[in-house]
Design an enzyme around this catalytic site. Structure first.
Site, short mmCIF file in Angstrom:
data_model
loop_
_atom_site.label_atom_id
_atom_site.label_comp_id
_atom_site.label_asym_id
_atom_site.label_seq_id
_atom_site.Cartn_x
_atom_site.Cartn_y
_atom_site.Cartn_z
N GLU A 59 23.60 9.66 -10.48
CA GLU A 59 24.83 10.40 -10.17
C GLU A 59 24.54 11.88 -9.95
O GLU A 59 25.12 12.52 -9.07
CB GLU A 59 25.85 10.22 -11.30
N TRP A 69 -10.65 -19.49 -10.09
CA TRP A 69 -9.70 -19.06 -9.07
C TRP A 69 -9.04 -20.26 -8.40
O TRP A 69 -9.70 -21.18 -7.95
CB TRP A 69 -10.39 -18.19 -8.03
#
Length: 347
Positions: free
Chosen positions: A53, A178
């Site tokens: 704001e 992996w």
């Protein structure tokens, strides 16, 4: 889409720009509209700096128009003095006559107090425009304040036939098995940069020797956490290199060092609940549970999870360690060259 929804959507777009930089504060965006034209906008850029704001008000060049404008913001303006003054007071002082809010702030020091302050000063306040979207954007913040624990993200990679690892001998320890390739790893490092902490169990630390840092994405590495009940892990592991703040939850007494803290917990009681309680006290609002299988399943069995990110590669193992079983609602799917990311919510 109504004009109010259009401007609130812009608030949400702005708020996302603060992702990874504002925690433990929420992501907030704000726009100021005069006669159908945005005259100022801003977002919370970094914890400790000006709120959305304030930045929106400061962006208005013709300040005399503020008294005839509407301020939009996706989260209730604050009402307390923290690192910055209350935004509700700023709105009152600037004589902004109307404020449209996405959702009420769950933080106890705000929680309706900002709205009450503005209404008492004569400001017209409307709440609930894109309320669900506003709460979802800051679901970590809402979970932290409503459930008194961090937002928990489970994460693992699995093969199409449902395995997260092969059966490995100790001679094979030291590197992960992996399952996915480069694009998926970049996605994981982005996730690490956006969350505040990351945890692995003893077996994963021993087998994979992970660093748990951000290397393939820009951003701050999360707080590293490892469970090591008997303090049996090799002190030469990457997790203990003292380059990143790290907490070891253990059942033993151990002297802490720089960036390497030992916290004793009671392993006769649910350990994950104790860890989340400790992190709540440290104002940590989100955590990735990276593995392994037992640690992930403990979270699932105790219903201590909010989101699961499952990377599915294109390699088949045919045998090995099965992926965790859980029930969740598929929320999002992303396709990489060689794999898919499936995001589930605990609903």
């Amino acid at each position: 889409m109504s004009p109010e929804e259009k401007y609130m959507q812009r608030c949400l777009e702005l708020a996302r720009l603060g992702r990874g930089n504002v925690a433990p504060n929420p992501m907030v965006g704000s726009v100021i509209v005069h006669n159908g034209r945005i005259i100022g906008e801003g977002y919370h850029r970094k914890c400790g700096e000006a709120h959305a704001e304030v930045n929106a008000v400061n962006a208005v060049k013709e300040t005399e128009l503020l008294a005839e404008s509407t301020l939009y913001v996706n989260l209730e303006p604050c009402a307390h003095y923290g690192k910055t003054p209350p935004c509700s007071k700023l709105i009152i002082d600037k004589k902004i006559p109307k404020v449209v809010i996405g959702t009420v702030d769950p933080f106890a020091k705000v929680a309706g107090k900002g709205i009450a302050m503005m209404e008492a000063a004569g400001v017209e306040v409307k709440v609930g425009v894109f309320e669900k979207e506003s709460q979802d954007l800051n679901r970590r913040f809402f979970t932290f304040h409503k459930h008194k624990r961090p937002y928990v993200v489970l994460k693992w990679a699995q093969t199409p036939d449902g395995f997260i690892d092969i059966d490995r001998d100790p001679a094979d320890f030291g590197q992960p098995t992996w399952i996915t390739a480069e694009l998926s790893r970049i996605s994981v490092h982005r996730l690490r940069a956006e969350e505040e902490a990351i945890l692995v169990g003893t077996a994963t630390a021993q087998k994979d020797n992970p660093s748990l840092t951000v290397r393939d994405w820009e951003g701050k590495s999360p707080l590293r956490i490892v469970i090591d009940r008997e303090l049996k892990l090799n002190p030469q592991l990457h997790l203990f290199d003292q380059t990143v703040p790290t907490i070891v939850f253990t059942g033993k007494e151990m002297v802490s060092k720089k960036n390497l803290e030992y916290v004793k917990v009671d392993f006769s009681e649910p350990v994950m609940k104790q860890i989340l309680d400790e992190l709540y006290q440290r104002d940590v609002q989100s955590i990735i549970i990276e593995g392994g299988k037992q640690t992930l399943e403990n979270c699932i069995d105790q219903n201590l999870w909010d989101e699961a990110r499952v990377y599915v590669g294109d390699r088949f193992f045919h045998a090995g360690i099965k992926a965790p079983h859980f029930k969740g609602k598929l929320y999002f799917e992303e396709v990489f060259n060689e794999s898919r990311l499936l995001v589930y919510r605990n609903i």
